[in-house]
Enzyme design. Structure first.
Site, PDB file in Angstrom:
ATOM      1  CD  GLU A  37      -2.929  -2.782   9.014  1.00  0.00           C
ATOM      2  OE1 GLU A  37      -2.466  -1.641   8.805  1.00  0.00           O
ATOM      3  OE2 GLU A  37      -3.507  -3.452   8.147  1.00  0.00           O
ATOM      4  NE  ARG A  59      -6.447   0.210   0.066  1.00  0.00           N
ATOM      5  CZ  ARG A  59      -6.320  -0.459   1.220  1.00  0.00           C
ATOM      6  NH1 ARG A  59      -5.697   0.079   2.237  1.00  0.00           N
ATOM      7  NH2 ARG A  59      -6.822  -1.676   1.338  1.00  0.00           N
ATOM      8  CG  HIS A 102      -2.061  -0.979   1.070  1.00  0.00           C
ATOM      9  ND1 HIS A 102      -2.623  -1.638   2.121  1.00  0.00           N
ATOM     10  CD2 HIS A 102      -2.730  -1.390  -0.057  1.00  0.00           C
ATOM     11  CE1 HIS A 102      -3.601  -2.435   1.662  1.00  0.00           C
ATOM     12  NE2 HIS A 102      -3.673  -2.295   0.345  1.00  0.00           N
TER      13      HIS A 102
END
Ligand code: 0X9
Ligand code: ZN
Length: 417
Positions: A379, A235, A179
Site C-alpha cells: 500500500e 475502484r 484498483h
C-alpha cells in the site's frame, strides 16, 4: 468471439458520449471513528449503497474504533457533521475540497509529443504505447504480452523483460492498478520497469539482469479508463450488476478462499466480490495467463495505495501460513531500506492483522495456488493527506523508495537460499 468484444464496446461508446466527468467541488473526506455498534451499523448501511448515495468509501467499515475514510458530497456534510455530533463519533476532516486535490494532482500532457515520463500520470492508452515502444526499442529483451482482456474488450498488456534464458525460473511479477483510482501504483510499476531497462548503475544492473520481469501496469483497464473519463474515485470493474450499480471489486474476485470474509454480496458496495469467483473478465483471463507462467515466479508483487503498508498473505486468515517466518523478517528489512531514503515509514504484516479481513485477492490466489516463495502487497504513499490523489511530484520519490525495498526483498531472499 468477435461479437463478444464488439458489443460491449459499442455500448461503451454510447455511455461515454453521454457521461460527463464528475466534479468534486466541496466534497470533503472525513476520517470517522465509529464509537459503538449502532454507529457502525449506520456506516455499514451507507457502505451497502455506496454507489447510489454519492457517499464514497475510501476505506471499508470494519469495527468499532477502526477509522473509516469517507468522501461526502457538500449536500450531505451537515448530515454527517450532526450525525457524528449526536452519536459522539470522532470525525476529522482529511480534505476540505476534493476537487482542489484533483486539480493539483498534476495530470498534464507530457512536454513533448510521444514522450513518456514520471512527472505526470498517464492514461491507459499512454501506458500501452509505452509498453509497445519498449518492445520496439528493446527487441532482444522485451516481449509484449496480452495477459488478458476486460469486460469492455480492452487488452490487458504487459511485458516480459528477459536478459537471459537462464532466468526463466527466476521471474518477478509486478501488477498495478487492479484498483482503478490508485493512480500512483501504475506510475511506480512502470518507473521500476524503466529502471530495469535503462539504469546504468553497475550494481543495479547486476540485480536487474538476474531476473525475468513480468510487468502489467493496468490490471483493471475499464475501471482505469473510467477514472479518467468520468469518475476519478472509481475502484472496481465496470460490469453492470443491476440496481444501477456497476462493478465487482477485482481484488475480491480471485478463486482462492473467495467470499471468505471482508467482501460484500451487494453489487453497490465497493468490496462486492462478484456473483462467483472469476466472474470478472479481467480476473478470469489474467488468471489463465498467470497459471501458465506461475511455476517460474520467485516473487509476485501487487501494488495498491494508500496507507504505507507492506502486506503478507493471507487476507482470509490471521494465521502465519506457508513461509511467513521467512517473508516477515524480509519484509521488515525491506521497510527499513525503504525508510532510509526519505524517512517514509511502512508497517509490515499479515493482511488481517495489519488492516482487515479481505478474501479473494490476486496475491492470495497466486500464493495459495502456486506456492510462490515471495508474495507481497504494497500500500504505497501516503497515509491520508492526499490519499488516492497523490501529487505527481511524489511519483519519482515514491518509486525510488519502493524500488529500494524491492531490491532488499529479492537480495535478502537470495541470501537465505
Ligand atoms: O482492500 C484491498 O483490496 C487492499 N487495500 S485497498 O485500500 N488498496 O483497497 C488490501 C489488499 C489485501 N490483499 C489481499 N487480500 N490479497
Ligand atoms: Zn487497492
Amino acid at each position: 468471439m468477435k461479437m463478444r468484444f464488439l458489443f460491449p464496446l459499442l455500448a461503451l461508446g454510447v455511455t461515454l458520449s453521454l457521461a460527463e466527468k464528475i466534479r468534486f467541488d466541496n466534497y470533503k473526506v472525513y476520517r470517522l471513528i465509529p464509537n459503538d455498534e449502532e454507529t457502525l451499523d449506520i456506516l455499514k448501511q451507507m457502505e451497502n449503497t455506496d454507489q447510489l448515495s454519492e457517499y464514497n468509501f475510501w476505506s471499508p467499515v470494519i469495527k468499532v474504533e477502526t477509522p473509516v475514510d469517507l468522501m461526502v458530497p457538500p449536500y450531505r456534510v451537515d448530515y454527517i457533521e450532526s450525525m457524528a455530533k449526536s452519536r459522539g463519533m470522532n470525525a476529522s476532516v482529511l480534505m476540505e475540497n476534493v476537487q482542489k486535490y484533483i486539480d493539483n494532482e498534476g495530470l498534464r500532457p507530457q512536454a513533448r509529443a510521444g514522450s513518456f515520463g514520471w512527472t505526470s500520470y498517464h492514461t491507459y492508452d499512454e501506458y500501452n504505447s509505452f509498453l509497445r515502444s519498449l518492445a520496439t526499442n528493446y527487441p532482444d529483451t522485451v516481449t509484449l504480452i496480452r495477459g488478458g482482456y476486460s469486460f469492455e474488450g480492452r487488452e490487458i498488456l504487459g511485458v516480459l523483460v528477459s536478459f537471459s534464458p537462464a532466468n526463466q525460473n527466476n521471474a518477478v511479477f509486478l501488477e498495478s492498478l487492479i484498483h482503478a483510482r490508485e493512480w500512483i501504483t501504475g506510475a511506480v510499476s512502470t518507473y521500476i520497469l524503466n529502471e530495469i531497462l535503462t539504469s546504468t548503475d553497475p550494481e543495479f544492473r547486476r540485480f536487474a539482469e538476474r531476473y525475468d520481469w513480468y510487468v502489467f501496469p493496468v490490471f483493471n483497464p475499464d475501471g482505469y479508463v473510467f477514472t479518467h473519463t468520468t469518475n476519478r474515485m472509481w475502484r472496481k470493474t465496470r460490469v453492470p450488476y443491476g440496481g444501477s450499480c456497476f462493478g465487482a471489486d477485482p481484488n475480491r474476485n480471485w478463486g482462492y478462499f473467495w467470499n471468505s470474509g471482508g467482501s460484500s454480496a451487494l453489487p453497490c458496495s465497493e468490496t462486492y466480490h462478484g456473483p462467483s469467483a472469476f466472474s470478472e473478465t479481467s480476473t478470469k483471463t489474467l488468471s489463465h495467463f498467470i497459471s501458465i507462467i506461475a511455476h517460474r515466479f520467485v516473487a509476485y508483487i501487487s501494488f495498491h495505495s494508500f496507507s504505507q503498508l507492506l502486506l503478507l498473505p493471507y487476507g482470509h486468515t490471521a494465521a502465519h501460513l506457508d513461509n511467513y517466518n521467512v517473508t516477515y523478517p524480509i519484509g521488515l528489512k525491506a521497510a527499513e531500506s525503504l525508510a532510509r531514503r526519505y524517512g517514509t515509514r511502512y508497517v509490515v504484516g499479515n493482511i488481517v492483522e495489519t488492516i482487515y479481513v479481505a478474501s479473494g485477492g490476486s496475491m492470495d490466489w497466486v500464493k495459495g495456488t502456486f506456492g510462490t516463495p515471495l508474495a507481497y502487497t504494497y500500500e504505497l504513499r501516503d497515509t491520508g493527506v492526499f490519499g488516492f490523489l497523490l501529487p505527481a511530484e511524489q511519483i519519482i520519490p515514491t518509486a525510488l523508495e519502493t524500488l529500494d525495498s524491492l531490491i532488499t526483498i529479492l537480495n535478502e531472499y537470495e541470501s537465505t537460499k
